[in-house]
Design a protein around this motif. Structure first.
Motif, PDB file in Angstrom:
ATOM      1  N   UNK A  77      52.563  25.022  33.850  1.00  0.00           N
ATOM      2  CA  UNK A  77      52.750  24.790  36.230  1.00  0.00           C
ATOM      3  C   UNK A  77      53.879  25.405  36.845  1.00  0.00           C
ATOM      4  N   UNK A  78      54.273  26.162  36.314  1.00  0.00           N
ATOM      5  CA  UNK A  78      55.178  26.443  36.900  1.00  0.00           C
ATOM      6  C   UNK A  78      54.739  27.583  38.718  1.00  0.00           C
ATOM      7  N   UNK A  79      55.692  27.152  39.944  1.00  0.00           N
ATOM      8  CA  UNK A  79      55.256  28.134  40.960  1.00  0.00           C
ATOM      9  C   UNK A  79      54.781  29.359  40.496  1.00  0.00           C
ATOM     10  N   UNK A  80      56.088  30.221  39.755  1.00  0.00           N
ATOM     11  CA  UNK A  80      55.565  31.254  39.990  1.00  0.00           C
ATOM     12  C   UNK A  80      55.098  31.617  39.137  1.00  0.00           C
ATOM     13  N   UNK A  81      55.239  30.941  38.470  1.00  0.00           N
ATOM     14  CA  UNK A  81      53.924  31.506  36.817  1.00  0.00           C
ATOM     15  C   UNK A  81      52.357  31.535  37.373  1.00  0.00           C
ATOM     16  N   UNK A  82      51.854  30.199  38.160  1.00  0.00           N
ATOM     17  CA  UNK A  82      50.599  30.198  39.111  1.00  0.00           C
ATOM     18  C   UNK A  82      50.711  31.471  40.019  1.00  0.00           C
ATOM     19  N   UNK A  83      52.196  32.020  40.992  1.00  0.00           N
ATOM     20  CA  UNK A  83      51.546  33.124  42.435  1.00  0.00           C
ATOM     21  C   UNK A  83      51.478  34.108  41.264  1.00  0.00           C
ATOM     22  N   UNK A  84      52.318  34.285  40.390  1.00  0.00           N
ATOM     23  CA  UNK A  84      51.925  35.674  39.495  1.00  0.00           C
ATOM     24  C   UNK A  84      50.900  36.477  39.354  1.00  0.00           C
ATOM     25  N   UNK A  85      50.086  35.460  38.444  1.00  0.00           N
ATOM     26  CA  UNK A  85      48.577  35.292  38.513  1.00  0.00           C
ATOM     27  C   UNK A  85      47.860  35.307  39.283  1.00  0.00           C
ATOM     28  N   UNK A  86      47.825  34.561  40.271  1.00  0.00           N
ATOM     29  CA  UNK A  86      46.491  35.184  41.217  1.00  0.00           C
ATOM     30  C   UNK A  86      47.341  35.147  42.799  1.00  0.00           C
ATOM     31  N   UNK A  87      48.284  36.210  42.845  1.00  0.00           N
ATOM     32  CA  UNK A  87      49.036  36.822  43.682  1.00  0.00           C
ATOM     33  C   UNK A  87      47.993  37.615  44.966  1.00  0.00           C
ATOM     34  N   UNK A  88      47.278  38.397  43.812  1.00  0.00           N
ATOM     35  CA  UNK A  88      46.924  39.640  44.461  1.00  0.00           C
ATOM     36  C   UNK A  88      45.355  38.810  45.250  1.00  0.00           C
ATOM     37  N   UNK A  89      45.165  37.597  45.291  1.00  0.00           N
ATOM     38  CA  UNK A  89      44.599  36.502  45.387  1.00  0.00           C
ATOM     39  C   UNK A  89      45.001  35.777  47.122  1.00  0.00           C
ATOM     40  N   UNK A  90      45.433  36.028  46.885  1.00  0.00           N
ATOM     41  CA  UNK A  90      46.612  35.069  48.001  1.00  0.00           C
ATOM     42  C   UNK A  90      47.213  35.977  48.791  1.00  0.00           C
ATOM     43  N   UNK A  91      46.795  37.144  49.396  1.00  0.00           N
ATOM     44  CA  UNK A  91      47.110  37.856  50.681  1.00  0.00           C
ATOM     45  C   UNK A  91      46.491  39.369  50.948  1.00  0.00           C
ATOM     46  N   UNK A  92      46.060  39.359  51.794  1.00  0.00           N
ATOM     47  CA  UNK A  92      45.150  41.103  52.526  1.00  0.00           C
ATOM     48  C   UNK A  92      46.257  42.051  52.463  1.00  0.00           C
ATOM     49  N   UNK A  93      47.993  41.721  52.191  1.00  0.00           N
ATOM     50  CA  UNK A  93      48.842  43.032  52.209  1.00  0.00           C
ATOM     51  C   UNK A  93      49.166  43.200  51.388  1.00  0.00           C
TER      52      UNK A  93
END
Length: 159
Positions: A77-93
């Motif tokens: 549930x760590x923010x960075x864990x979730x971010x690393x799992x979906x990061x490429x779907x959170x940006x268009x850059x």
């Protein structure tokens, strides 16, 4: 919003640990969220809903910041864990270093509430990220609130 106090993820993150994460994400968390996570790290909530894009959402839990992700029972549930799992779907850059849309809470059915730094690096808005509509480097988000405090104040308990 009812916070389940017995679900706060311990140990609470220190200001130094939060600053370490901010450096990695290349952003500064708004003071309201910074203070919230220092006291309510990863907390589960009940009866907290909000509306966005003509749809109701049920907030499940806020994400946390933990120091030892691999050995902590709530590390997933760590923010960075979730971010690393979906990061490429959170940006268009594709060349982005750091974060511009940062997940901070999960909602029922797999979407995330996020801080959205794309239009204002100093005062992020709050959006909902749609996991079903988003693709790699094609995020779909809907604005929920102008800032984190406004988001918290807009949560309501269903009748």
């Amino acid at each position: 919003m009812k916070i389940k106090r017995d679900t706060v993820v311990k140990p609470l993150p220190s200001a130094g640990l939060i600053k370490k994460y901010e450096k990695f994400w290349r952003l500064t968390l708004p003071k309201s969220f910074f203070n919230f996570i220092k006291e309510n790290n990863g907390v589960k909530v009940e009866e907290a809903t909000f509306e966005c894009n003509n749809r109701g959402y049920a907030l499940e839990r806020f994400l946390c910041i933990v120091d030892d992700i691999e050995n902590h029972s709530k590390g997933n549930y760590d923010i960075d864990v979730v971010f690393s799992q979906i990061g490429e779907r959170l940006t268009d850059n594709e060349d982005l270093l750091g974060a511009e849309v940062l997940p901070i809470a999960s909602v029922f059915a797999g979407d995330f509430v996020c801080l959205d730094f794309r239009t204002d690096k100093n005062n992020p808005s709050v959006c909902i990220w749609s996991h079903e509509e988003s693709g790699e480097f094609e995020p779909v988000t809907y604005n929920v609130a102008g800032n984190f405090t406004e988001f918290l104040n807009g949560l309501y308990e269903p009748k």
